[in-house]
Design a protein around this motif. Sequence first.
Motif, PDB file in Angstrom:
ATOM      1  N   VAL A 226       0.847  -1.191   0.000  1.00  0.00           N
ATOM      2  CA  VAL A 226       0.000   0.000   0.000  1.00  0.00           C
ATOM      3  C   VAL A 226       0.882   1.241   0.000  1.00  0.00           C
ATOM      4  O   VAL A 226       1.865   1.316   0.738  1.00  0.00           O
ATOM      5  N   GLU A 227       0.531   2.210  -0.832  1.00  0.00           N
ATOM      6  CA  GLU A 227       1.270   3.463  -0.900  1.00  0.00           C
ATOM      7  C   GLU A 227       0.305   4.578  -1.280  1.00  0.00           C
ATOM      8  O   GLU A 227      -0.842   4.330  -1.652  1.00  0.00           O
ATOM      9  N   ARG A 228       0.782   5.801  -1.160  1.00  0.00           N
ATOM     10  CA  ARG A 228      -0.001   6.956  -1.582  1.00  0.00           C
ATOM     11  C   ARG A 228       0.025   7.023  -3.103  1.00  0.00           C
ATOM     12  O   ARG A 228       1.087   7.147  -3.706  1.00  0.00           O
ATOM     13  N   VAL A 229      -1.144   6.922  -3.730  1.00  0.00           N
ATOM     14  CA  VAL A 229      -1.236   6.902  -5.192  1.00  0.00           C
ATOM     15  C   VAL A 229      -1.884   8.191  -5.673  1.00  0.00           C
ATOM     16  O   VAL A 229      -2.997   8.531  -5.259  1.00  0.00           O
ATOM     17  N   GLU A 230      -1.180   8.919  -6.525  1.00  0.00           N
ATOM     18  CA  GLU A 230      -1.748  10.088  -7.195  1.00  0.00           C
ATOM     19  C   GLU A 230      -2.520   9.575  -8.406  1.00  0.00           C
ATOM     20  O   GLU A 230      -1.937   9.189  -9.425  1.00  0.00           O
ATOM     21  N   THR A 231      -3.840   9.565  -8.274  1.00  0.00           N
ATOM     22  CA  THR A 231      -4.675   8.863  -9.240  1.00  0.00           C
ATOM     23  C   THR A 231      -4.727   9.547 -10.598  1.00  0.00           C
ATOM     24  O   THR A 231      -4.776   8.873 -11.628  1.00  0.00           O
ATOM     25  N   MET A 232      -4.726  10.860 -10.626  1.00  0.00           N
ATOM     26  CA  MET A 232      -4.844  11.563 -11.905  1.00  0.00           C
ATOM     27  C   MET A 232      -3.712  11.196 -12.869  1.00  0.00           C
ATOM     28  O   MET A 232      -3.974  10.785 -14.011  1.00  0.00           O
ATOM     29  N   PRO A 233      -2.440  11.324 -12.470  1.00  0.00           N
ATOM     30  CA  PRO A 233      -1.374  10.938 -13.418  1.00  0.00           C
ATOM     31  C   PRO A 233      -1.392   9.454 -13.751  1.00  0.00           C
ATOM     32  O   PRO A 233      -1.005   9.065 -14.856  1.00  0.00           O
ATOM     33  N   LEU A 234      -1.844   8.619 -12.806  1.00  0.00           N
ATOM     34  CA  LEU A 234      -1.942   7.191 -13.091  1.00  0.00           C
ATOM     35  C   LEU A 234      -2.916   6.949 -14.241  1.00  0.00           C
ATOM     36  O   LEU A 234      -2.602   6.235 -15.210  1.00  0.00           O
ATOM     37  N   ASN A 260      -6.664  11.309  -4.654  1.00  0.00           N
ATOM     38  CA  ASN A 260      -5.541  10.438  -4.313  1.00  0.00           C
ATOM     39  C   ASN A 260      -5.974   9.480  -3.210  1.00  0.00           C
ATOM     40  O   ASN A 260      -6.796   9.816  -2.356  1.00  0.00           O
ATOM     41  N   VAL A 261      -5.404   8.268  -3.211  1.00  0.00           N
ATOM     42  CA  VAL A 261      -5.797   7.244  -2.237  1.00  0.00           C
ATOM     43  C   VAL A 261      -4.568   6.494  -1.740  1.00  0.00           C
ATOM     44  O   VAL A 261      -3.513   6.489  -2.375  1.00  0.00           O
ATOM     45  N   GLU A 262      -4.749   5.843  -0.599  1.00  0.00           N
ATOM     46  CA  GLU A 262      -3.780   4.877  -0.094  1.00  0.00           C
ATOM     47  C   GLU A 262      -4.222   3.517  -0.622  1.00  0.00           C
ATOM     48  O   GLU A 262      -5.271   3.007  -0.246  1.00  0.00           O
ATOM     49  N   ALA A 263      -3.426   2.934  -1.519  1.00  0.00           N
ATOM     50  CA  ALA A 263      -3.827   1.692  -2.173  1.00  0.00           C
ATOM     51  C   ALA A 263      -2.608   1.019  -2.789  1.00  0.00           C
ATOM     52  O   ALA A 263      -1.488   1.547  -2.716  1.00  0.00           O
ATOM     53  N   SER A 264      -2.832  -0.113  -3.410  1.00  0.00           N
ATOM     54  CA  SER A 264      -1.796  -0.769  -4.195  1.00  0.00           C
ATOM     55  C   SER A 264      -1.790  -0.146  -5.587  1.00  0.00           C
ATOM     56  O   SER A 264      -2.781  -0.219  -6.313  1.00  0.00           O
ATOM     57  N   ARG A 265      -0.682   0.470  -5.961  1.00  0.00           N
ATOM     58  CA  ARG A 265      -0.595   1.103  -7.280  1.00  0.00           C
ATOM     59  C   ARG A 265      -0.807   0.069  -8.388  1.00  0.00           C
ATOM     60  O   ARG A 265      -1.506   0.324  -9.378  1.00  0.00           O
TER      61      ARG A 265
END
Length: 378
Positions: A226-234, A260-265
Amino acid sequence: MKMHYLENELHEYLRTDGDIFRFLEEATLDGIWFWDLENPEEEWMSPSFWRTFGYDPDEMPHKSSAWQEIIHPYDLEVARESARRHLKDPDVPYDQVVRYTHKDGSTIWVRCRGVAIRDDKGNPIRMLGAHTNITDFTEFKHNHTKLLDANERFSGFVRASSHDLNAPLKTLQGQLSHLQQYYSEVLDDVGEKLLSDGLETVFRMQSIVEGLGTYARMNHSNSLEVERVETMPLVEGIIQDFQGDIDEHNADVKLVQLHNVEASRELLDRIFRNLIANAILYRNPSRPLLITVGSERNDNETVFYIRDNGLGVPLQFQKQIFAPFKRLHRWSKSKGSGLGLSLCQKTVSEMRGRIWLESKEDIGSSFYFSIPHLLSRK
């Protein structure tokens, strides 16, 4: 409602006779706790509370920090969130299953229930709770172990099979491609059609084999990074990967707010990739494709959505849509392995989320999936 006279008598016995209280506690429960909400560190735990976890009650302090040291960290956050909601609204029950670590290192599963006691102004001042040990359901545990073993054997078989099938499929693809490139001039229209269909079948088989391998690896994996994921650029990166298909079909992809979420990238990438590919694959050829990707956030989770104006799913098939190899209605003529949505469901489940569909045939579909806020505190 008038109280029965025997219930009145029992209340009186409980008030005056400590042996009656202890009998009920020992005979029907696996622990009672009574918490001082005005002094949160102070909490009385009954002897059976500690014996359930293998501790001598005489050696354990009546402090809330004592039990918090042996509860599973993720479940501690679940219990705290449940308590917060119950204390705020008495109509919200405090009732959940949590894991404790026994003194011998084993895991004890407990159903933990409680109720707030409030003052004249409705403010919570105490909380009374009870534990029920649900670990020793022997038949359930036995069957669960058998299922896990069977699942592991099946996953191993699928992993090995997908690996073994890849080599001959690649060889067959190469042979058919060579035939198409160098011998198409000697084939008539029927031969060219058969060759083209053969190549398409091989490509689909490769997609199915790859999907099965991914599905089996997910069954085998126990870790979740689990990590901090910046969803927009993903998501922007995924859209870029699909740019060729998007341009080919004159599609329009709109990205609105993406939290942004704490999740598995890795898992989050897989979900978005499958759902966006699904929207492109099942577009409606009678109109330009429009895909909208966004998210909403509430107290407990972030909900992402992928909306399209594609073919849609008939109502009678929507409950089956996440089943493996379920190809519905006219979709059966479309390309794809039939595993994409099933992989999405399994991937979301790995992160303790939910996935669901809202759709109308010939209008379009909206796929939603959630990522719980507590995932990062596991």
